[in-house]
Design an enzyme around this catalytic site. Sequence first.
Site, mmCIF file in Angstrom:
data_model
loop_
_atom_site.group_PDB
_atom_site.id
_atom_site.type_symbol
_atom_site.label_atom_id
_atom_site.label_comp_id
_atom_site.label_asym_id
_atom_site.label_seq_id
_atom_site.Cartn_x
_atom_site.Cartn_y
_atom_site.Cartn_z
ATOM 1 N N ASP A 90 -1.788 -45.108 -35.058
ATOM 2 C CA ASP A 90 -1.146 -43.885 -35.550
ATOM 3 C C ASP A 90 -2.047 -42.669 -35.372
ATOM 4 O OD1 ASP A 90 -3.033 -44.593 -37.461
ATOM 5 O OD2 ASP A 90 -1.571 -45.093 -39.001
ATOM 6 N N ASN B 146 0.136 -48.081 -51.013
ATOM 7 C CA ASN B 146 1.568 -48.289 -51.262
ATOM 8 C C ASN B 146 2.163 -49.358 -50.343
ATOM 9 O OD1 ASN B 146 1.537 -47.033 -48.818
ATOM 10 N ND2 ASN B 146 2.805 -45.294 -49.381
ATOM 11 N N HIS C 90 1.669 -49.574 -47.045
ATOM 12 C CA HIS C 90 1.948 -49.189 -45.661
ATOM 13 C C HIS C 90 0.990 -49.890 -44.697
ATOM 14 C CE1 HIS C 90 -0.732 -45.296 -45.789
ATOM 15 N NE2 HIS C 90 -1.415 -46.282 -45.283
ATOM 16 N N GLU D 137 5.501 -46.126 -43.943
ATOM 17 C CA GLU D 137 5.569 -45.942 -45.384
ATOM 18 C C GLU D 137 6.726 -46.763 -45.960
ATOM 19 O OE1 GLU D 137 3.130 -44.583 -46.608
ATOM 20 O OE2 GLU D 137 2.642 -42.595 -45.850
HETATM 21 C C1 GLP Z 1 -4.457 -44.684 -43.583
HETATM 22 C C2 GLP Z 1 -4.260 -45.264 -42.189
HETATM 23 C C3 GLP Z 1 -3.982 -46.737 -42.266
HETATM 24 C C4 GLP Z 1 -5.049 -47.399 -43.123
HETATM 25 C C5 GLP Z 1 -4.933 -46.879 -44.543
HETATM 26 C C6 GLP Z 1 -5.943 -47.520 -45.490
HETATM 27 O O1 GLP Z 1 -3.265 -44.362 -44.173
HETATM 28 N N1 GLP Z 1 -3.210 -44.647 -41.438
HETATM 29 O O2 GLP Z 1 -3.977 -47.288 -40.954
HETATM 30 O O3 GLP Z 1 -4.893 -48.780 -43.089
HETATM 31 O O4 GLP Z 1 -5.153 -45.494 -44.507
HETATM 32 O O5 GLP Z 1 -7.165 -46.829 -45.401
HETATM 33 P P1 GLP Z 1 -8.536 -47.403 -45.877
HETATM 34 O O6 GLP Z 1 -8.932 -48.437 -44.886
HETATM 35 O O7 GLP Z 1 -9.470 -46.240 -45.852
HETATM 36 O O8 GLP Z 1 -8.342 -47.970 -47.240
#
Ligand code: GLP
Length: 257
Positions: free
Chosen positions: A77, A148, A150, A155
């Site tokens: 993404d 959440n 995702h 989402e």
């Molecule tokens: C963002 C990214 C996701 C990631 C998520 C969790 O929203 N788009 O791909 O998995 O955050 O982030 P973190 O690894 O910092 O907890």
Amino acid sequence: MTTALTPIPHVQCSPEEAASTVAREISDLIRARRAAGRGVVLGLATGRTPLGIYAELARLHREERLDFSNVTAFNLDEYLGLRPGHPRSYRRYMREHLFDAIGLLAEQAHIPSSDVAPGQWEAHCREYERLIADAGGIDLQLLGLGRNGHIGFNEPGSERDTRTRVVELARTTREDAAGDFGGVDNVPERAISMGIATILSARRIRLLAFGVGKREIVERTLTSPPSPQLPATFLRGHSDVRLYADAAALGAAGGAR
Ligand code: GLP
């Protein structure tokens, strides 16, 4: 589909052990494919969670001459509405944390664009899917887990059959990114994300979650039936998915499988 309720196999380990295990799996795949004269297609994630894997891949490149020249990468993404080179863009993140350290060239590393005009959104997303298909599909997809539920930026509300598209970011997602952008109002409202079906098409999926902040969502992901309300639950039923999580994230789910 009878596989719908297959549990997600999980391995309890420290973030360091997970980084070394998953980086080793990736390097074994790269070396095996090279020996067979073939390439590898990796699906990559951002956030804090995969940083240990990226550091370990960089070390393998430096110290064990792991060669990434037969690798093509596709990121999950990208934020939409950031100028190219924006310090918080995922392209920048990937260069800083992985691509530059392993010598991955721009033509090997695909990330949706952060500055597509609305009239080009659909074509850009379709083209991203085409590039993945032309590369032969994703061999191994890394995933983190949003608070959440995702995956990528799929989402709650994301359906199982979604492909790469423009998505609206959830309020909690924007709040979680507020620190990076100096306030929630500066966090982009939209992103381009691979869809759930895109992710599920990967031949192997490695999901990672660490820390007590992920405990509730890990528990719900492991125990809830597949539903758009909790997109990570769609991983249940994939033929080669594995969750690596530490004791803090697994909590009560740690003993169960
Ligand atoms: C963002 C990214 C996701 C990631 C998520 C969790 O929203 N788009 O791909 O998995 O955050 O982030 P973190 O690894 O910092 O907890």
